[in-house]
Design a protein around this motif. Structure first.
Motif, mmCIF file in Angstrom:
data_model
loop_
_atom_site.group_PDB
_atom_site.id
_atom_site.type_symbol
_atom_site.label_atom_id
_atom_site.label_comp_id
_atom_site.label_asym_id
_atom_site.label_seq_id
_atom_site.Cartn_x
_atom_site.Cartn_y
_atom_site.Cartn_z
ATOM 1 N N GLY A 18 1.167 -19.460 57.977
ATOM 2 C CA GLY A 18 2.013 -20.652 57.979
ATOM 3 C C GLY A 18 3.412 -20.271 57.557
ATOM 4 O O GLY A 18 3.674 -19.107 57.282
ATOM 5 N N PRO A 19 4.291 -21.231 57.490
ATOM 6 C CA PRO A 19 5.684 -20.888 57.205
ATOM 7 C C PRO A 19 5.839 -20.175 55.870
ATOM 8 O O PRO A 19 5.146 -20.537 54.935
ATOM 9 N N PRO A 20 6.679 -19.192 55.764
ATOM 10 C CA PRO A 20 7.505 -18.584 56.819
ATOM 11 C C PRO A 20 6.834 -17.393 57.507
ATOM 12 O O PRO A 20 7.407 -16.797 58.402
ATOM 13 N N PHE A 21 5.613 -17.029 57.062
ATOM 14 C CA PHE A 21 4.918 -15.865 57.618
ATOM 15 C C PHE A 21 3.777 -16.335 58.517
ATOM 16 O O PHE A 21 2.726 -16.750 58.021
ATOM 17 N N TYR A 22 3.978 -16.257 59.817
ATOM 18 C CA TYR A 22 2.975 -16.721 60.777
ATOM 19 C C TYR A 22 2.128 -15.551 61.249
ATOM 20 O O TYR A 22 2.664 -14.512 61.648
ATOM 21 N N LEU A 23 0.822 -15.725 61.218
ATOM 22 C CA LEU A 23 -0.101 -14.710 61.717
ATOM 23 C C LEU A 23 -0.093 -14.766 63.230
ATOM 24 O O LEU A 23 -0.384 -15.790 63.829
ATOM 25 N N GLN A 24 0.253 -13.640 63.860
ATOM 26 C CA GLN A 24 0.280 -13.589 65.307
ATOM 27 C C GLN A 24 -1.018 -12.992 65.856
ATOM 28 O O GLN A 24 -1.579 -13.493 66.815
ATOM 29 N N GLU A 25 -1.505 -11.906 65.201
ATOM 30 C CA GLU A 25 -2.730 -11.252 65.670
ATOM 31 C C GLU A 25 -3.322 -10.418 64.553
ATOM 32 O O GLU A 25 -2.595 -9.837 63.753
ATOM 33 N N ILE A 26 -4.645 -10.368 64.511
ATOM 34 C CA ILE A 26 -5.337 -9.470 63.589
ATOM 35 C C ILE A 26 -6.436 -8.769 64.381
ATOM 36 O O ILE A 26 -7.227 -9.415 65.058
ATOM 37 N N ILE A 27 -6.452 -7.449 64.300
ATOM 38 C CA ILE A 27 -7.402 -6.623 65.052
ATOM 39 C C ILE A 27 -8.152 -5.739 64.068
ATOM 40 O O ILE A 27 -7.560 -5.184 63.144
ATOM 41 N N GLY A 28 -9.456 -5.588 64.271
ATOM 42 C CA GLY A 28 -10.236 -4.670 63.460
ATOM 43 C C GLY A 28 -11.217 -5.329 62.522
ATOM 44 O O GLY A 28 -11.752 -4.685 61.623
ATOM 45 N N LEU A 29 -11.466 -6.607 62.715
ATOM 46 C CA LEU A 29 -12.394 -7.304 61.824
ATOM 47 C C LEU A 29 -13.839 -7.203 62.291
ATOM 48 O O LEU A 29 -14.744 -7.617 61.584
ATOM 49 N N ILE A 61 -2.475 -5.999 61.456
ATOM 50 C CA ILE A 61 -1.993 -7.372 61.345
ATOM 51 C C ILE A 61 -0.595 -7.433 61.942
ATOM 52 O O ILE A 61 0.285 -6.664 61.555
ATOM 53 N N THR A 62 -0.405 -8.335 62.886
ATOM 54 C CA THR A 62 0.911 -8.590 63.466
ATOM 55 C C THR A 62 1.323 -9.993 63.041
ATOM 56 O O THR A 62 0.540 -10.939 63.158
ATOM 57 N N PHE A 63 2.548 -10.114 62.542
ATOM 58 C CA PHE A 63 3.005 -11.399 62.012
ATOM 59 C C PHE A 63 4.452 -11.639 62.400
ATOM 60 O O PHE A 63 5.148 -10.736 62.854
ATOM 61 N N LEU A 64 4.883 -12.868 62.231
ATOM 62 C CA LEU A 64 6.273 -13.262 62.474
ATOM 63 C C LEU A 64 6.849 -13.882 61.211
ATOM 64 O O LEU A 64 6.185 -14.690 60.557
ATOM 65 N N ILE A 65 8.057 -13.479 60.874
ATOM 66 C CA ILE A 65 8.826 -14.156 59.835
ATOM 67 C C ILE A 65 9.735 -15.130 60.575
ATOM 68 O O ILE A 65 10.551 -14.707 61.393
ATOM 69 N N VAL A 66 9.557 -16.418 60.322
ATOM 70 C CA VAL A 66 10.322 -17.436 61.038
ATOM 71 C C VAL A 66 11.029 -18.322 60.028
ATOM 72 O O VAL A 66 10.396 -18.860 59.118
ATOM 73 N N ASN A 67 12.325 -18.462 60.184
ATOM 74 C CA ASN A 67 13.121 -19.348 59.337
ATOM 75 C C ASN A 67 13.370 -20.650 60.065
ATOM 76 O O ASN A 67 13.646 -20.650 61.268
ATOM 77 N N ALA A 68 13.320 -21.752 59.351
ATOM 78 C CA ALA A 68 13.773 -23.014 59.907
ATOM 79 C C ALA A 68 15.298 -22.952 60.021
ATOM 80 O O ALA A 68 15.955 -22.135 59.365
ATOM 81 N N VAL A 69 15.857 -23.776 60.852
ATOM 82 C CA VAL A 69 17.301 -23.758 61.102
ATOM 83 C C VAL A 69 18.093 -23.946 59.812
ATOM 84 O O VAL A 69 19.122 -23.303 59.597
#
Length: 133
Positions: A18-29, A61-69
């Motif tokens: 969830g904000p600000p760190f969004y989980l995009q993908e997790i591999i290896g579970l 783990i691949t993630f996105l750091i997303v800032n609100a405007v």
């Protein structure tokens, strides 16, 4: 919804989901390779199982750091990159990885194999940064 939380040995944690760190993908579970320890004696058909050792497995783990405007620009993204790199630091030793979805919760001890990777190019913008652990 999937949520992944990494906690280092000092109790500092970062949550991807969830904000600000969004989980995009997790591999290896999924599967864990096993090493069968067997013994064979003369005139025995087959072998005798002594023990089973589970191998290490990589979890990516691949993630996105997303800032609100209204949260600022690249300065905020940079500060959050530094936060992730400080918490998920392999020099700190083992940490805990907690995985949660709608049906289960699992925790394992982990060691990061490198510092977080933050690619340039399409993975970076003023209010967005892709990252991989």
């Amino acid at each position: 919804m999937e949520i992944v939380t990494y906690t280092n040995r000092f109790g500092e944690s970062v949550t991807f989901g969830g904000p600000p760190f969004y989980l995009q993908e997790i591999i290896g579970l999924g599967d864990v390779p096993a090493n069968l320890q067997t013994q064979r004696v003369p005139y025995e058909d087959g072998s005798t199982l002594i023990d089973v050792l589970l191998e290490e497995r990589p979890i990516d783990i691949t993630f996105l750091i997303v800032n609100a405007v209204d949260e600022g620009g690249y300065e905020t993204v940079s500060r959050r990159r530094t936060e992730v790199a400080r918490i998920v630091n392999p020099k700190l030793g083992p940490g805990t990885l907690r995985y949660e979805n709608d049906f289960l919760v699992r925790e394992i001890l982990v060691v990061a194999s490198s510092v977080p990777i933050f690619p340039d190019g399409e993975g970076r913008a003023k209010t967005l940064q892709k990252g991989m652990i």
